[in-house]
Design a protein around this motif. Structure first.
Motif, PDB file in Angstrom:
ATOM      1  N   VAL A  79       0.875  -1.179   0.000  1.00 56.14           N
ATOM      2  CA  VAL A  79       0.000   0.000   0.000  1.00 56.14           C
ATOM      3  C   VAL A  79       0.907   1.221   0.000  1.00 56.14           C
ATOM      4  O   VAL A  79       1.540   1.538   1.002  1.00 56.14           O
ATOM      5  N   PRO A  80       1.003   1.881  -1.162  1.00 56.11           N
ATOM      6  CA  PRO A  80       1.921   3.004  -1.231  1.00 56.11           C
ATOM      7  C   PRO A  80       1.395   4.238  -0.490  1.00 56.11           C
ATOM      8  O   PRO A  80       0.201   4.325  -0.195  1.00 56.11           O
ATOM      9  N   GLU A  82       1.203   7.285  -1.643  1.00 57.49           N
ATOM     10  CA  GLU A  82       0.316   8.086  -2.488  1.00 57.49           C
ATOM     11  C   GLU A  82      -0.876   7.242  -2.958  1.00 57.49           C
ATOM     12  O   GLU A  82      -0.819   6.017  -2.915  1.00 57.49           O
ATOM     13  N   ALA A  84      -2.442   5.507  -5.508  1.00 58.18           N
ATOM     14  CA  ALA A  84      -2.005   5.019  -6.816  1.00 58.18           C
ATOM     15  C   ALA A  84      -3.160   4.291  -7.495  1.00 58.18           C
ATOM     16  O   ALA A  84      -3.213   3.065  -7.546  1.00 58.18           O
ATOM     17  N   LEU A  85      -4.090   5.072  -8.013  1.00 57.48           N
ATOM     18  CA  LEU A  85      -5.277   4.516  -8.677  1.00 57.48           C
ATOM     19  C   LEU A  85      -5.543   5.325  -9.937  1.00 57.48           C
ATOM     20  O   LEU A  85      -5.049   6.450 -10.073  1.00 57.48           O
ATOM     21  N   TYR A  86      -6.326   4.752 -10.849  1.00 57.11           N
ATOM     22  CA  TYR A  86      -6.683   5.476 -12.069  1.00 57.11           C
ATOM     23  C   TYR A  86      -7.987   6.230 -11.832  1.00 57.11           C
ATOM     24  O   TYR A  86      -9.046   5.630 -11.661  1.00 57.11           O
ATOM     25  N   PHE A  97      -8.333  -4.356 -12.472  1.00 62.17           N
ATOM     26  CA  PHE A  97      -7.040  -4.199 -13.151  1.00 62.17           C
ATOM     27  C   PHE A  97      -5.884  -4.599 -12.227  1.00 62.17           C
ATOM     28  O   PHE A  97      -5.032  -5.421 -12.591  1.00 62.17           O
ATOM     29  N   TRP A  98      -5.869  -4.025 -11.022  1.00 62.83           N
ATOM     30  CA  TRP A  98      -4.727  -4.291 -10.130  1.00 62.83           C
ATOM     31  C   TRP A  98      -4.684  -5.766  -9.711  1.00 62.83           C
ATOM     32  O   TRP A  98      -3.615  -6.359  -9.622  1.00 62.83           O
ATOM     33  N   ASN A 142      -7.256   2.220  -2.172  1.00 66.74           N
ATOM     34  CA  ASN A 142      -5.798   2.083  -2.295  1.00 66.74           C
ATOM     35  C   ASN A 142      -5.301   0.876  -1.490  1.00 66.74           C
ATOM     36  O   ASN A 142      -4.401   0.151  -1.918  1.00 66.74           O
ATOM     37  N   ILE A 143      -5.897   0.678  -0.343  1.00 70.25           N
ATOM     38  CA  ILE A 143      -5.515  -0.475   0.492  1.00 70.25           C
ATOM     39  C   ILE A 143      -6.106  -1.759  -0.094  1.00 70.25           C
ATOM     40  O   ILE A 143      -5.418  -2.779  -0.215  1.00 70.25           O
ATOM     41  N   ALA A 145      -6.729  -2.555  -3.055  1.00 75.74           N
ATOM     42  CA  ALA A 145      -6.012  -2.990  -4.266  1.00 75.74           C
ATOM     43  C   ALA A 145      -4.792  -3.847  -3.931  1.00 75.74           C
ATOM     44  O   ALA A 145      -4.357  -4.656  -4.751  1.00 75.74           O
ATOM     45  N   ALA A 146      -4.259  -3.672  -2.723  1.00 75.08           N
ATOM     46  CA  ALA A 146      -3.062  -4.438  -2.341  1.00 75.08           C
ATOM     47  C   ALA A 146      -3.407  -5.783  -1.705  1.00 75.08           C
ATOM     48  O   ALA A 146      -2.523  -6.588  -1.433  1.00 75.08           O
TER      49      ALA A 146
ATOM     50  N   GLU B 237       1.985  10.113 -10.951  1.00 76.03           N
ATOM     51  CA  GLU B 237       0.804   9.872 -10.119  1.00 76.03           C
ATOM     52  C   GLU B 237       0.914   8.632  -9.236  1.00 76.03           C
ATOM     53  O   GLU B 237       0.011   8.337  -8.473  1.00 76.03           O
ATOM     54  N   GLY B 238       2.018   7.914  -9.361  1.00 76.26           N
ATOM     55  CA  GLY B 238       2.277   6.793  -8.446  1.00 76.26           C
ATOM     56  C   GLY B 238       1.816   5.435  -8.949  1.00 76.26           C
ATOM     57  O   GLY B 238       2.123   4.415  -8.340  1.00 76.26           O
ATOM     58  N   THR B 239       1.043   5.410 -10.048  1.00 75.88           N
ATOM     59  CA  THR B 239       0.532   4.114 -10.515  1.00 75.88           C
ATOM     60  C   THR B 239       1.648   3.263 -11.135  1.00 75.88           C
ATOM     61  O   THR B 239       1.588   2.040 -11.101  1.00 75.88           O
ATOM     62  N   LEU B 240       2.688   3.931 -11.679  1.00 72.37           N
ATOM     63  CA  LEU B 240       3.800   3.158 -12.234  1.00 72.37           C
ATOM     64  C   LEU B 240       4.503   2.373 -11.120  1.00 72.37           C
ATOM     65  O   LEU B 240       4.858   1.201 -11.286  1.00 72.37           O
ATOM     66  N   LYS B 241       4.651   3.050  -9.972  1.00 69.18           N
ATOM     67  CA  LYS B 241       5.275   2.381  -8.825  1.00 69.18           C
ATOM     68  C   LYS B 241       4.460   1.142  -8.449  1.00 69.18           C
ATOM     69  O   LYS B 241       5.004   0.077  -8.203  1.00 69.18           O
ATOM     70  N   ARG B 242       3.161   1.319  -8.466  1.00 66.44           N
ATOM     71  CA  ARG B 242       2.289   0.197  -8.099  1.00 66.44           C
ATOM     72  C   ARG B 242       2.396  -0.928  -9.133  1.00 66.44           C
ATOM     73  O   ARG B 242       2.350  -2.104  -8.774  1.00 66.44           O
ATOM     74  N   LEU B 243       2.547  -0.556 -10.415  1.00 65.68           N
ATOM     75  CA  LEU B 243       2.737  -1.574 -11.459  1.00 65.68           C
ATOM     76  C   LEU B 243       4.038  -2.331 -11.200  1.00 65.68           C
ATOM     77  O   LEU B 243       4.121  -3.544 -11.382  1.00 65.68           O
ATOM     78  N   TYR B 245       5.391  -2.875  -8.360  1.00 62.88           N
ATOM     79  CA  TYR B 245       5.260  -3.759  -7.198  1.00 62.88           C
ATOM     80  C   TYR B 245       4.736  -5.133  -7.618  1.00 62.88           C
ATOM     81  O   TYR B 245       4.953  -6.125  -6.951  1.00 62.88           O
TER      82      TYR B 245
END
Lengths: 307, 408
Positions: A79-80, A82, A84-86, A97-98, A142-143, A145-146, B237-243, B245
């Motif tokens: 869980v980053p 920031e 990190a979602l679309y 997607f995730w 965000n959480i 998704a992880a 936006e941080g989604t690349l980082k999540r990709l 991971y």
């Protein structure tokens, strides 16, 4: 479950991690505390395989991180810090997607998504775009998704920053439930109450090192601090605080009060009052409290956690 | 009021993107268009020599002499070639026209008959043909037209007055020669050079082909750069980082971007040509196989170009600043805005380094030259586009790994 030995990370001349080591057992909730720049996020980034270490050995869920990063990744959820979602996709589509990146079969994944949406109280709004969500709702997704691929280990980097109390409480409930179910946590936070509430063990980081680690009780005994004398003043300003700081090494100024760290508060109380009077500070309230992580950190590093 | 204005001016001059779009882009375009339209270099540039392809089927001393004379003129740079090869080059769009001195040229000239000279051209290069033909007609007439007409006139006179005494005949011959010296009418001059279009001028006009192909490729380049830049947006936006991971290998993240860019590019080009079909009647269904191949090759090359440009930058804002300038310059050189044949020679040489050039020529091959998809010229253009795309993709992947995929 996680073993880190002599981990170092250098960025050009700067050394972000200076040889840290720790072990985390299965089902354990491990907190990483430290001020900004201490090396918490670098540690999480290395453990989650997106930053290469300069030196050190890491094992995650029995896999060597260098030799088998993909196997490590399959066992962790991150869980980053920031969101990190679309933003232009719905919550459901984001989760779909995730989750699909972890090769969860579609039917299983859809079932998991429904569970997560119910768990985080967002099932009714699953088809709305993320950009229409509040900050707290985004944090929840965000959480979620992880967690879709049911990892054994979850890394959470400041997961509750800047959210409303309702969302925070809901996230706390989910964290407690997952911990109870046996998930292993690595958790970084600035909120001491979170660390005190959840962490089985805590690693205190400063300047790229883990300066102390253990349970809250072990850390208390390491810090040699038992109590704090909390004093409120009617005329506290920067100059007077500086004068006070020259006479007492272990003091913290926060929210209009000054905390004096002490191993024997009753014995030190009269000295504190006399000293305050001597430099012209008018005391309005005085109290003796137990130690918390903030004061432990101060006693160990001489710095405040939020520096 | 002035405080507000000063603040806005400060913000404007501090905004690199605004500065590039406001000053650098227009300056670069003015410079390019000035070169392209021949406005730089004054008269010298305007009178630059035109390449003239010549086929000498006659192979006589007379035809060689005329060709040498043409070569010595500052207006032309003559290139001699066998007729078949020359016609093939014109058909394939490599040359605008060929001047053919047919067999019997010298004999006709000596007999005072109309000499068999033919100007075969590619009508898609309308402007180039007009300039070339205009210059050629006058010069050729001066070289051979007068001589031919005079012989013809004297022969006619002799046929009409066979019994005239030699002194009178010589006097009248001199008078006719004097009257005709350099004063031929334009109508007569044009009449002896036969002009033939080498490509059947059917339903698809070159103007329409150019408008569709040139614009579609230019607009596609803008679109694909934005698609390439989306990876930088994901980083911000941080989604690349999540990709990263996830267990997905980093290369696959890039390939995923490339695949979506290729699909969208193909779709965009397809829609453009369908629009051209239904709005302007461009005949796409008679050439569906080569068109599909060319759309795929162009989409691949354009998508790769977008990825390459995005891979140089570190932020999406950087890409946006660069892209307008780069796409407009490339489109100008590549013939999206002005047909390449209308450009100075150095720009024509530069055009082969652009995606636009190979795509536009490929679409001309399909709709104008009507080349089959197995034609070597058409296959070469496809191969070049795929090669350009692959090289750019390889560089883009390396740069993305170095820049975008590196998380500090």
């Amino acid at each position: 479950m996680i073993s880190v030995s002599n981990l170092r990370k250098k960025y050009d001349a700067a050394e972000a991690l200076k040889g840290i080591s720790f072990e985390i057992q299965k089902g354990e909730f491990f907190g990483l505390l430290g001020p900004n720049g201490a090396g918490k996020t670098t540690t999480i980034s290395i453990l989650s395989t997106i930053v290469e270490p300069s030196q050190g050995e890491i094992s995650i869920a029995g896999f060597d991180l260098k030799k088998n990063p993909t196997a490590c990744k399959k066992n962790i959820g991150v869980v980053p810090q920031e969101i990190a979602l679309y933003n232009d996709l719905s919550a459901f589509d984001n989760l779909l997607f995730w989750g699909s990146l972890y090769q969860v079969p579609v039917e299983v994944l859809k079932k998991r998504i429904d569970e997560m949406l119910h768990l985080f109280g967002l099932y009714e709004r699953r088809n709305e775009k993320i950009k229409t969500y509040s900050g707290g709702m985004k944090r929840r997704i965000n959480i979620a998704a992880a967690l879709l691929h049911q990892p054994q280990i979850i890394f959470m980097d400041e997961p509750t920053v800047g959210i409303d109390p309702q969302s925070r409480n809901l996230i706390y409930e989910v964290i407690a439930k997952l911990h109870q179910e046996g998930m292993t946590f690595v958790y970084t936070t600035h909120y001491m109450e979170e660390a005190e509430r959840f962490c089985d063990r805590i690693g205190i980081m400063d300047n790229g090192q883990i300066i102390a680690q253990g349970t809250l009780e072990e850390l208390k005994s390491l810090s040699k601090i038992d109590e704090t004398i909390v004093v409120s003043f009617s005329n506290l300003d920067d100059v007077l605080f500086q004068q006070l700081a020259t006479t007492h090494n272990s003091i913290v100024r926060e929210d209009g009060v000054v905390r004096f760290l002490s191993s024997d508060a009753k014995a030190d109380l009269s000295t504190v009052i006399l000293e305050c009077n001597r430099i012209g500070l008018s005391i309005t309230h005085i109290d003796i409290q137990g130690v918390n992580l903030e004061t432990i950190f101060l006693s160990l590093t001489g710095k405040q956690l939020r520096d | 009021m002035f405080t507000l204005a000063i603040k806005d001016l400060k913000l404007f001059f501090a905004d690199k993107r605004a500065m590039i779009l406001g000053f650098a882009v227009p300056i670069a375009l003015i410079t390019l268009f000035a070169f392209a339209f021949g406005g730089v270099g004054g008269e010298k540039e305007m009178a630059r020599p035109r390449r003239l392809l010549v086929a000498d089927d006659d192979g006589s001393l007379g035809s060689k002499k005329i060709i040498d004379q043409l070569d010595s003129l500052p207006e032309f740079r003559v290139k001699r070639m066998q007729r078949d090869s020359a016609e093939m080059r014109v058909k394939k769009g490599d040359e605008a026209a060929v001047l053919i001195f047919h067999e019997g040229f010298s004999d006709s000239l000596d007999a005072g008959n109309k000499p068999p000279v033919e100007f075969k051209y590619d009508a898609s290069k309308e402007a180039e043909i007009a300039i070339l033909q205009g210059a050629l007609t006058g010069k050729l007439m001066a070289m051979i037209g007068g001589k031919s007409m005079l012989k013809n006139a004297l022969a006619n006179f002799d046929r009409q007055y066979p019994d005239m005494d030699s002194a009178s005949r010589a006097q009248i011959h001199a008078q006719i020669a004097s009257d005709m010296g350099g004063g031929q009418s334009q109508q007569k001059q044009e009449s002896f050079i036969r002009t033939t279009s080498l490509i059947a001028e059917e339903e698809n006009s070159p103007g329409l082909i150019h408008a569709v192909a040139g614009t579609a490729i230019m607009m596609l380049l803008f679109a694909v750069i934005a698609m390439g830049a989306s990876i930088l947006e994901e980083k911000q936006e941080g989604t690349l980082k999540r990709l990263l991971y996830s267990p997905l290998p980093p290369n696959q993240i890039l390939f995923g971007k490339m695949i979506s860019a290729n699909i969208i590019s193909t779709l965009q080009l397809t829609v453009m040509f369908l629009f051209a079909k239904f709005a302007f009647g461009l005949d796409i269904f008679s050439h569906i196989i080569p068109l599909l191949f060319m759309i795929l090759a162009s989409a691949y090359a354009c998508a790769s170009f977008g990825m390459l440009i995005a891979s140089f930058a570190k932020t999406r804002q950087q890409v946006q600043s660069m892209s307008t300038l780069i796409v407009l310059i490339m489109s100008c050189f590549g013939g999206s805005m002005i047909p390449t044949f209308a450009m100075p020679e150095f720009m024509q040489k530069m055009s082969v380094f652009t995606v636009n050039y190979w795509s536009i020529q490929g679409f001309y091959d399909i709709f104008w030259r009507k080349l089959d998809w197995v034609d070597p010229t058409f296959l070469t253009r496809l191969a070049v586009l795929f090669l350009i795309g692959t090289v750019m993709n390889v560089i883009a992947v390396q740069l993305f790994k170095k820049n975008a995929l590196k998380i500090a």
